[in-house]
Design a protein around this motif. Structure first.
Motif, mmCIF file in Angstrom:
data_model
loop_
_atom_site.group_PDB
_atom_site.id
_atom_site.type_symbol
_atom_site.label_atom_id
_atom_site.label_comp_id
_atom_site.label_asym_id
_atom_site.label_seq_id
_atom_site.Cartn_x
_atom_site.Cartn_y
_atom_site.Cartn_z
ATOM 1 N N ARG A 108 0.813 -1.217 0.000
ATOM 2 C CA ARG A 108 0.000 0.000 0.000
ATOM 3 C C ARG A 108 0.853 1.276 0.000
ATOM 4 N NH1 ARG A 108 -2.652 -4.744 0.006
ATOM 5 N NH2 ARG A 108 -4.924 -4.398 0.059
ATOM 6 N N ASP A 112 -7.280 -7.829 2.065
ATOM 7 C CA ASP A 112 -7.146 -6.446 1.595
ATOM 8 C C ASP A 112 -7.676 -5.466 2.637
ATOM 9 O OD1 ASP A 112 -6.008 -7.083 -0.858
ATOM 10 O OD2 ASP A 112 -7.936 -7.233 -1.878
ATOM 11 N N ASP A 143 -5.399 -2.595 4.239
ATOM 12 C CA ASP A 143 -5.769 -1.193 4.043
ATOM 13 C C ASP A 143 -5.874 -0.463 5.383
ATOM 14 O OD1 ASP A 143 -5.910 -1.467 1.294
ATOM 15 O OD2 ASP A 143 -8.074 -1.820 1.265
ATOM 16 N N GLN A 162 -3.552 2.693 6.671
ATOM 17 C CA GLN A 162 -4.147 3.977 7.038
ATOM 18 C C GLN A 162 -3.693 4.426 8.423
ATOM 19 O OE1 GLN A 162 -8.343 3.297 6.548
ATOM 20 N NE2 GLN A 162 -8.185 3.048 4.324
#
Length: 545
Positions: free
Chosen positions: A291, A339, A343, A347
């Motif tokens: 990411r 995923d 994610d 973040q």
């Protein structure tokens, strides 16, 4: 006029190992027509001779193999687990702490790491035998020749041996590894001078007892180790000295055949071992790091180290809470490798949030060893094996040391890593193979306790994100975060250290230029073999034309 450079012939096969003696033994097998599995077995047996506190036939391991001729792709897990008499509260009233990097717990009197009560079922011999049965080409007995020769003729004490013998583990609450050499009469006779001092750099160590044991194994196979004469000698020594390991523990052991764990990272497929092995940690870290635009950050800059170290902490926390023997604890891989979870973790890191990984105490082990091989037919074999920490126990007359793997189980009842009959410990070992378009392009692994998965991670992203060759990727400065402390190599600049500290992190600088596990690997991009050996160990890579 300058003399033209002489070019080495292109290697059709290659082996890399943490000891030159082991690498040469494997190369000899490759030249004789042996498979990658044969070569790894021969190298592993030599490793047990010349690195007796790191590994050996009294230890355990994880072997990852891919055979392109058949499509056979599997992992053999050789962690034998707790003896059947183990109880989750057996040392609960004597807990003195936990190592800072999470590799082991400290028990008053050291019973969980030294002596007969510290021994788990040794699984490595069964792993090597099962692998040879499936994919060996040369006779089993031929694979023992180098190890027997090294035991009888002797091996020279290398710089890494001296470091292992003399490193100060007491400052972390653990016994010094060198102290384990003198636990038994056989240990003192084989490994210490007459005045009780450690052997010095350049000294020769001979171990004829081990040569005889290896001859017995070469002739009788793993049957003699688990159900024959060697097993009877192990059990008799256990019974005489209050050990936990029984004849039933040995005779009932079988290595687990695993389908490799697999995830995708930037167009490459990463495969490694399943829990309780460390492959899941590397996979989780890669999923989160995908990411981030790592190349947009300067390599080993303060921000780069912040991002990657936070990923290390998340994976370490998740390992502590979820990754154990899946027969006892659900590792929740569907969630940890999803995923959605990757994610969410990314973040949190972007927002500057930090993950805390508290420890009960501090320490940093250096056990284990590794060997990787690719043969001329494209078979790939990658083996990490270990004693965990050495128990110091040498069964009289056998010449080999048994593992002290009970030290890594959590002595607190009700925890994911608590003791239970037959339960396997979490291990950071992660022998890995990476693929592009269905073809293997890299294999690697490392010794180094809980630093293994973190070091393997950094080599992978050094190759895939930064375009480094395998040796450059292994030699690049590393850092690790297995707790609230951030450890950095001495080759990372002090300016970067100050920037990280200004972010509020506590940083510990290693005095070593090459630190944090010892990665060894082979890359195979475009069919060209390139080997890499970690400079902090004494090993090497050898190509075979």
């Amino acid at each position: 006029m300058s003399k033209p450079m002489r070019r080495m012939p292109t290697a059709r096969a290659m082996i890399t190992a943490a000891q030159p003696e082991a690498a040469h033994a494997g190369a000899e097998i490759l030249r004789a027509g042996g498979s990658a599995v044969d070569a790894v077995i021969a190298a592993a047996l030599v490793q047990g001779v010349v690195d007796p506190l790191m590994c050996g036939i009294g230890g355990f391991g994880s072997l990852h193999v891919y055979d392109p001729s058949t499509g056979d792709h599997f992992v053999l897990d050789g962690q034998g687990g707790c003896p059947a008499v183990a109880r989750d509260d057996m040392w609960a009233d004597r807990i003195a702490g936990q190592t800072r990097d999470g590799f082991g717990f400290i028990i008053e009197g050291f019973e969980n790491e030294c002596g007969h009560s510290s021994v788990c079922v040794p699984g490595i011999v069964a792993v090597l035998a099962k692998a040879h049965e499936r994919l060996g080409r040369l006779p089993w007995g031929e694979l023992f020749r180098s190890a027997i020769s090294r035991s009888e003729e002797g091996w020279i004490v290398r710089p890494h041996n001296v470091m292992v013998f003399t490193q100060n583990e007491r400052q972390y609450g653990r016994m010094n590894y060198g102290e384990k050499l003198g636990v038994t009469e056989d240990g003192r006779r084989i490994y210490l001078d007459r005045d009780g001092a450690y052997r010095k750099l350049g000294d020769t160590i001979r171990n004829p007892d081990l040569a005889e044991t290896l001859r017995e194994l070469a002739h009788g196979g793993d049957e003699t180790f688990y159900r024959g004469d060697i097993s009877r000698r192990i059990v008799a020594d256990m019974e005489e000295n209050g050990g936990l390991l029984s004849a039933s523990d040995l005779s009932s052991f079988e290595p687990e055949i695993q389908t490799p764990l697999s995830i995708h990272y930037r167009g490459t497929t990463f495969t490694s071992n399943q829990p309780p092995g460390g492959g899941a940690m590397v996979a989780e870290m890669l999923r989160i790091l995908e990411r981030f635009d790592l190349v947009g950050l300067e390599h080993n800059s303060a921000e780069y180290i912040r991002v990657v170290s936070e990923v290390m902490r998340i994976a370490t926390r998740d390992k502590d809470e979820h990754i154990s023997d899946p027969r006892f604890i659900d590792p929740q891989l569907d969630r940890l490798l999803s995923d959605r979870y990757a994610d969410a973790c990314a973040q949190k890191i972007r927002r500057g949030e930090r993950t805390s990984v508290p420890r009960l105490a501090s320490g940093q082990p250096r056990g284990t060893t590794h060997v990787s091989c690719v043969d001329a037919n494209g078979m790939v074999a990658s083996l990490t094996h270990s004693l965990g920490v050495p128990s110091g126990v040498i069964v009289p007359g056998t010449g080999f040391m048994l593992n002290g793997a009970m030290s890594v189980f959590d002595p607190r009842p009700g925890q994911p890593g608590s003791f239970a009959p037959g339960k396997r410990r979490f291990s950071s070992m992660c022998p890995s193979i990476l693929f592009q378009d269905g073809r293997p392009v890299m294999t690697l692994g490392a010794p180094g306790g809980t630093w293994i998965s973190l070091a393997v991670l950094q080599v992978i992203i050094n190759v895939l994100d930064w375009g480094m060759g395998i040796q450059e990727a292994i030699s690049a400065p590393r850092f690790v975060a297995t707790g609230d402390m951030l450890d950095i190599s001495n080759r990372i600049s002090t300016d970067v250290q100050r920037e990280i500290e200004a972010m509020g992190y506590t940083v510990k600088r290693s005095p070593l230029s090459y630190a944090f596990a010892g990665v060894h690997g082979i890359s195979m991009f475009d069919g060209e073999l390139e080997g890499g050996a970690d400079p902090q160990r004494d090993g090497m890579a050898i190509g075979v034309a």
